[in-house]
Design a protein around this motif. Structure first.
Motif, mmCIF file in Angstrom:
data_model
loop_
_atom_site.group_PDB
_atom_site.id
_atom_site.type_symbol
_atom_site.label_atom_id
_atom_site.label_comp_id
_atom_site.label_asym_id
_atom_site.label_seq_id
_atom_site.Cartn_x
_atom_site.Cartn_y
_atom_site.Cartn_z
ATOM 1 N N UNK A 17 0.909 -1.708 -0.084
ATOM 2 C CA UNK A 17 0.021 -0.457 0.601
ATOM 3 C C UNK A 17 0.901 1.155 -0.167
ATOM 4 N N UNK A 18 1.893 1.381 1.013
ATOM 5 C CA UNK A 18 2.885 2.421 1.308
ATOM 6 C C UNK A 18 3.324 2.261 -0.398
ATOM 7 N N UNK A 19 3.725 1.289 -1.285
ATOM 8 C CA UNK A 19 4.420 1.293 -2.560
ATOM 9 C C UNK A 19 3.579 1.865 -3.484
ATOM 10 N N UNK A 20 2.346 2.098 -3.301
ATOM 11 C CA UNK A 20 1.346 2.172 -4.493
ATOM 12 C C UNK A 20 1.246 3.466 -4.131
ATOM 13 N N UNK A 21 1.803 4.134 -3.522
ATOM 14 C CA UNK A 21 0.656 5.531 -2.221
ATOM 15 C C UNK A 21 1.226 6.980 -3.818
ATOM 16 N N UNK A 22 0.034 7.442 -4.061
ATOM 17 C CA UNK A 22 0.359 8.511 -5.377
ATOM 18 C C UNK A 22 1.340 9.470 -5.079
ATOM 19 N N UNK A 23 1.886 9.880 -4.788
ATOM 20 C CA UNK A 23 3.452 10.778 -4.961
ATOM 21 C C UNK A 23 2.861 12.346 -5.312
ATOM 22 N N UNK A 24 1.957 12.471 -5.887
ATOM 23 C CA UNK A 24 1.632 14.198 -6.207
ATOM 24 C C UNK A 24 0.442 13.877 -4.872
ATOM 25 N N UNK A 25 -0.045 13.204 -4.675
ATOM 26 C CA UNK A 25 -1.030 13.412 -3.610
ATOM 27 C C UNK A 25 -0.275 13.661 -2.245
ATOM 28 N N UNK A 26 0.001 12.656 -2.272
ATOM 29 C CA UNK A 26 1.146 12.440 -0.505
ATOM 30 C C UNK A 26 1.429 14.049 -0.439
ATOM 31 N N UNK A 27 2.398 15.021 -1.617
ATOM 32 C CA UNK A 27 3.345 16.005 -1.608
ATOM 33 C C UNK A 27 1.967 17.108 -1.654
ATOM 34 N N UNK A 28 1.314 16.781 -1.455
ATOM 35 C CA UNK A 28 0.107 17.730 -1.953
ATOM 36 C C UNK A 28 0.105 18.295 -0.457
ATOM 37 N N UNK A 29 -0.048 16.642 0.036
ATOM 38 C CA UNK A 29 -0.979 16.736 1.779
ATOM 39 C C UNK A 29 -0.360 17.399 2.674
ATOM 40 N N UNK A 30 1.244 17.854 2.332
ATOM 41 C CA UNK A 30 2.235 18.025 2.997
ATOM 42 C C UNK A 30 2.837 19.184 2.749
ATOM 43 N N UNK A 31 2.114 20.298 1.511
ATOM 44 C CA UNK A 31 1.648 21.188 1.190
ATOM 45 C C UNK A 31 3.066 22.523 0.744
ATOM 46 N N UNK A 32 3.067 20.692 -0.178
ATOM 47 C CA UNK A 32 4.084 20.943 -1.785
ATOM 48 C C UNK A 32 3.778 21.384 -2.503
#
Length: 318
Positions: A17-32
């Motif tokens: 599940x971690x490996x297939x996380x959408x990286x763009x969504x993850x970065x946006x959740x961090x305010x990037x």
């Protein structure tokens, strides 16, 4: 089956599940901040990093992988920390290893984007002004590259660097903005970036290798009074050697490779020279290899410094 790393119990399902996380969504959740380029995203904090779903590729270093490796590389976390970060693990407990409901399947990868060159502007004035005045590149070299259809100006005012394969087919393209107040560079979506930007002499046995197209043109400008047409020149579009590997397969006449990569001496890691030394060791098994290091940051900085007295408007820009 559980995998134990640093004494943190993780299951295969959690890791997947971690490996297939959408990286763009993850970065946006961090305010990037991100910029969309077709099916890809460019991370503004690291603009050489191209993101597609759960995969990433950093052109400046050649590093790539899935989401866990992304968090490890850019945020300095260990493997288990990165997994917990991506699955939003707040604490470690035995519940982490209990059976979980079926995971949602990873998002389907985006369909390949059809590649097409951006439409050409009716003239090349901004391109010519930027390359000759801001970047100090010889007008003769710019004219040669325009005539050979290696570069042109698109309708947005960007410079397009066109990448051809051995058969003269366009396989990819890079873009560079001409507005110095708003820095922009990127790839044209859908291209095959194992095909680099190059100037080819079919009978040449020497290849000069650069990180960026502008450094390639700058080096030629510095040697414009020599028979530069008798050699080949290749831009990797970063530090990955995929474009070099392809070029050498397509042009088996090459016998010598000269690595002219950046000299990032002011940075904590001089990635350009580290890569040059690595490639000399690797390709030196089959080819004559050497390193030609710019005494400033890159070959455009060298060109601009050399041209200040005769062209005072020239100013190095990166």
């Amino acid at each position: 089956m559980k995998i134990h790393s640093d004494y943190i119990p993780l299951t295969q399902a959690q890791i997947a599940a971690a490996q297939h996380t959408d990286i763009a969504e993850y970065l946006q959740s961090r305010g990037e901040k991100l910029k969309r380029e077709g099916a890809h995203f460019i991370w503004k904090a690291h603009d050489s990093c191209v993101i597609t779903g759960y995969k990433w590729y950093q052109n400046s270093t050649g590093k790539h992988g899935a989401a866990v490796a992304f968090v490890q590389h850019f945020f300095g976390m260990s493997f288990p920390q990165a997994v917990l970060e991506l699955i939003h693990g707040k604490q470690i407990s035995l519940e982490l290893s209990k059976p979980h409901p079926p995971q949602k399947p990873p998002k389907a990868e985006a369909l390949p984007v059809a590649f097409a060159l951006p439409p050409s502007a009716p003239d090349h004035r901004r391109l010519f002004a930027y390359l000759t005045q801001t970047r100090c590149i010889s007008p003769d070299i710019v004219s040669d590259f325009l005539l050979d259809k290696l570069i042109y100006q698109d309708t947005s005012g960007n410079i397009v660097f066109v990448c051809y394969d051995k058969n003269g087919l366009v396989r990819a393209a890079h873009r560079r903005g001409t507005n110095t107040a708003h820095r922009y560079r990127g790839f044209v979506s859908g291209g095959d970036f194992t095909c680099g930007f190059s100037y080819v002499c079919e009978t040449a046995d020497t290849l000069y290798v650069f990180e960026a197209p502008i450094d390639l043109m700058s080096y030629i400008s510095l040697h414009r009074h020599e028979p530069w047409h008798r050699s080949c020149y290749l831009s990797l579009g970063g530090l990955s050697d995929e474009a070099l590997h392809r070029f050498l397969k397509e042009y088996p006449n090459i016998r010598e490779i000269v690595f002219c990569l950046d000299n990032d001496a002011a940075q904590p890691e001089n990635w350009g020279q580290i890569a040059a030394q690595k490639y000399v060791r690797h390709y030196g098994k089959k080819y004559t290899t050497r390193i030609n290091t710019p005494h400033l940051k890159d070959w455009n900085a060298v060109l601009c410094a050399a041209g200040k007295e005769v062209a005072p408007r020239c100013q190095a820009v990166r």
